[in-house]
Scaffold this motif. Structure first.
Motif, PDB file in Angstrom:
ATOM      1  N   PHE A 452      15.288  72.897  64.679  1.00 29.61           N
ATOM      2  CA  PHE A 452      16.463  73.600  64.159  1.00 29.61           C
ATOM      3  C   PHE A 452      17.278  72.707  63.212  1.00 29.61           C
ATOM      4  N   ILE A 455      17.020  73.452  59.654  1.00 29.44           N
ATOM      5  CA  ILE A 455      17.693  74.670  59.175  1.00 29.44           C
ATOM      6  C   ILE A 455      19.204  74.502  59.167  1.00 29.44           C
ATOM      7  N   TYR A 456      19.743  73.953  60.286  1.00 28.36           N
ATOM      8  CA  TYR A 456      21.200  73.897  60.460  1.00 28.36           C
ATOM      9  C   TYR A 456      21.811  72.509  60.207  1.00 28.36           C
ATOM     10  N   GLU A 460      25.217  69.806  63.291  1.00 28.38           N
ATOM     11  CA  GLU A 460      25.340  71.010  64.110  1.00 28.38           C
ATOM     12  C   GLU A 460      24.427  70.928  65.338  1.00 28.38           C
ATOM     13  N   SER A 477      15.968  80.133  73.222  1.00 32.12           N
ATOM     14  CA  SER A 477      16.569  81.343  72.648  1.00 32.12           C
ATOM     15  C   SER A 477      18.091  81.299  72.727  1.00 32.12           C
ATOM     16  N   GLU A 480      19.361  78.764  70.113  1.00 34.56           N
ATOM     17  CA  GLU A 480      19.227  79.349  68.772  1.00 34.56           C
ATOM     18  C   GLU A 480      20.333  80.374  68.527  1.00 34.56           C
ATOM     19  N   SER A 481      20.657  81.163  69.530  1.00 35.58           N
ATOM     20  CA  SER A 481      21.721  82.157  69.406  1.00 35.58           C
ATOM     21  C   SER A 481      23.071  81.486  69.155  1.00 35.58           C
ATOM     22  N   LEU A 483      23.559  78.675  67.675  1.00 41.31           N
ATOM     23  CA  LEU A 483      23.550  78.165  66.303  1.00 41.31           C
ATOM     24  C   LEU A 483      23.787  79.291  65.299  1.00 41.31           C
ATOM     25  N   LYS A 484      23.179  80.431  65.527  1.00 42.46           N
ATOM     26  CA  LYS A 484      23.313  81.543  64.588  1.00 42.46           C
ATOM     27  C   LYS A 484      24.733  82.108  64.586  1.00 42.46           C
ATOM     28  N   THR A 485      25.321  82.235  65.776  1.00 42.58           N
ATOM     29  CA  THR A 485      26.656  82.853  65.892  1.00 42.58           C
ATOM     30  C   THR A 485      27.791  81.845  65.837  1.00 42.58           C
ATOM     31  N   LYS A 486      27.424  80.522  65.902  1.00 44.04           N
ATOM     32  CA  LYS A 486      28.412  79.431  65.951  1.00 44.04           C
ATOM     33  C   LYS A 486      29.369  79.559  67.141  1.00 44.04           C
TER      34      LYS A 486
END
Length: 520
Positions: A452, A455-456, A460, A477, A480-481, A483-486
């Protein structure tokens, strides 16, 4: 030879021998068939008469010449034999039986019976009067027709009062019409196959061919004559050595036998149970079993025999014997062997020899076992696990020191990568490794989390690793969630507010002492 007006016989002879026309030309002119023209010509030649003399005879005299050898009595004598067409129809259901053989057997005791072609005509006429489902010849033990009744039965939950609908599974043997009925709580593949197995034990054997409707539990697709069966259903067929030939879409004649059987079951069984209250499907099946025997014992008026009698005569002798071991329902899945040489199945891991890393394999699993195959060859066999997030790992499947592709991946390399991202990332990766029975089982998760960073970014990943480590969040999972939603930033906001004395001393903040007052 068909009788025609005598004047036409003369006309035929005239055109044949005086005008020398062909039989086809004479047929066009007189309307007399070519076969009759040939017969009259042969008879005329045998009598050795002159044409002039014959043409001068009266019509009645010509009639005596050409029809005196075939008196009406002889024609009557060939039609007096009465045949039991019901019995003929039943005999034809036996494997190897032919119409020709049956006709020859009748001729032995009735030499004056009509011709074989007439025998076929009379039989075909009889078949048109028979129920549409019985018109087709179904050989003994050959086909079992399968469908669900559109009419369901209510099952009442005693505790909640909720009403569920039981599905009614119906099978009918082709030759005898002998019928089996079974209720289940769904039309799932598992219930569908379980009903089949119960039917086989009811019949005491298995047929050559199963003819199901195009149900989802049986058929994935049936287009342009190419059938793709459900894997579990096909496996059940292989276990019992049965061919499966689904009915063609939009061809009701392929399953008319079972459609009529379903209607009869609705009338003679389900309607009789409409006033009963059932609290479970076993109670319903108990009542169905009592009524299905009565239904099969009823006389079929057309044959004057019951379905049970017809079953004993036509189907039972030709059914194949049951396998000694009852079929165990299986499910199928395709999977890829992970870098930890395990296959994931319903939250559990099952090992395979490490030489198959990255290969796409087939997983067949039942309530007792898990079998992993590659190109049809079994490469691993495990007992089924039911405790979540546990693994079944065989020592013989492990590479030396749990290394992957000759030390391409190992714990030292993964921790080195984590350390380059930050202290908390390293701590999280180590925690994930420690959570597994074999640390190699954690490699896939660790590499996914570390990836990750591409990507981030490093910062982060380090921030989210701190939150995950302190909150014991170890699933890929979930991380990852975050990271996506911060959403992990909320953790840092809370930490800031707790540690900031300026915020805590604001006049509008009551503080914990306020809620500790005795009068509140």
């Amino acid at each position: 030879m068909r009788r025609i007006r005598m004047s036409k016989i003369k006309e035929v002879l005239r055109l044949k021998y005086l005008n020398l026309l062909s039989n086809r030309q004479i047929q066009t002119i007189t309307g007399v068939s070519r076969n009759s023209i040939a017969n009259y010509a042969n008879s005329f030649n045998e009598m050795n008469l002159s044409l002039d003399h014959t043409l001068k005879l009266e019509d009645e005299e010509v009639e005596q010449l050409f029809h005196s050898k075939k008196p009406l009595v002889s024609k009557i004598s060939t039609t007096v034999v009465e045949i039991d067409w019901n019995n003929i129809h039943q005999e034809l259901c036996k494997k190897g039986m032919t119409r020709k053989l049956l006709y020859e057997e009748i001729v032995i005791s009735n030499p004056n019976i009509y011709s074989y072609s007439q025998f076929n005509r009379y039989y075909n006429k009889f078949v048109k009067t028979v129920n549409p489902s019985m018109r087709q010849i179904h050989y003994g033990g050959d086909k079992l027709f399968i469908d669900y009744s559109g009419l369901t039965m209510p099952i009442v939950n005693q505790r909640t009062g909720e009403i569920n609908k039981a599905q009614i599974f119906v099978t009918v043997l082709g030759a005898s019409g002998y019928t089996y009925v079974h209720a289940s709580m769904s039309q799932s593949t598992k219930d569908f196959i379980n009903s089949h197995v119960n039917a086989f034990y009811f019949y005491g054997g298995v047929p050559n061919i199963l003819v199901p409707d195009n149900l989802k539990a049986a058929v994935i697709s049936n287009k342009k004559g190419i059938v793709k069966l459900n894997d579990a259903y096909a496996d059940m067929g292989r276990h019992y050595g049965i061919a499966i030939q689904p009915a063609r879409p939009y061809k009701p004649q392929d399953k008319s036998k079972v459609e009529l059987g379903v209607k009869a079951i609705q009338r003679w069984i389900l309607m009789k149970l409409r006033h009963h209250t059932f609290f479970n499907v076993d109670e319903l099946n108990e009542q169905i079993n009592k009524l299905i025997d009565l239904y099969n014992e009823r006389k079929v008026r057309r044959f004057n025999k019951s379905r049970t009698e017809l079953f004993e005569l036509l189907d039972k002798p030709y059914l194949h014997p049951l396998r000694a071991n009852r079929y165990i329902y299986k499910e199928f899945k395709k999977a890829t062997v992970g870098i930890d040489y395990h296959v994931e199945l319903l939250g559990n891991g099952y090992s395979v020899p490490y030489i198959y890393l990255g290969k796409k394999v087939e997983v067949t699993y039942s309530s007792t076992s898990v079998v992993i195959s590659l190109d049809g060859n079994v490469i691993a066999h495990h007992k089924r696990l039911f405790q979540a997030y546990t693994d079944s790992t065989m020592k013989e499947h492990m590479p030396a020191e749990h290394q992957y592709q000759y030390e391409k991946w190992n714990s030292r390399r993964i921790l080195h990568w984590a350390n380059s991202l930050g202290v908390f990332t390293t701590s999280l990766v180590q925690k994930i490794m420690d959570s597994k029975s074999h640390e190699v089982r954690s490699f896939k998760s660790c590499i996914a989390i570390l990836s990750f960073s591409k990507i981030y970014g490093k910062e982060e990943i380090e921030m989210v690793s701190k939150v995950a480590f302190e909150s014991n969040i170890l699933k890929v999972s979930s991380i990852e969630s975050m990271l996506k939603t911060k959403s992990y930033l909320y953790y840092y906001t809370q930490q800031t507010s707790v540690n900031n004395p300026c915020l805590n001393s604001h006049d509008n903040i009551r503080g914990g002492a306020y809620y500790a007052k005795s009068d509140i």
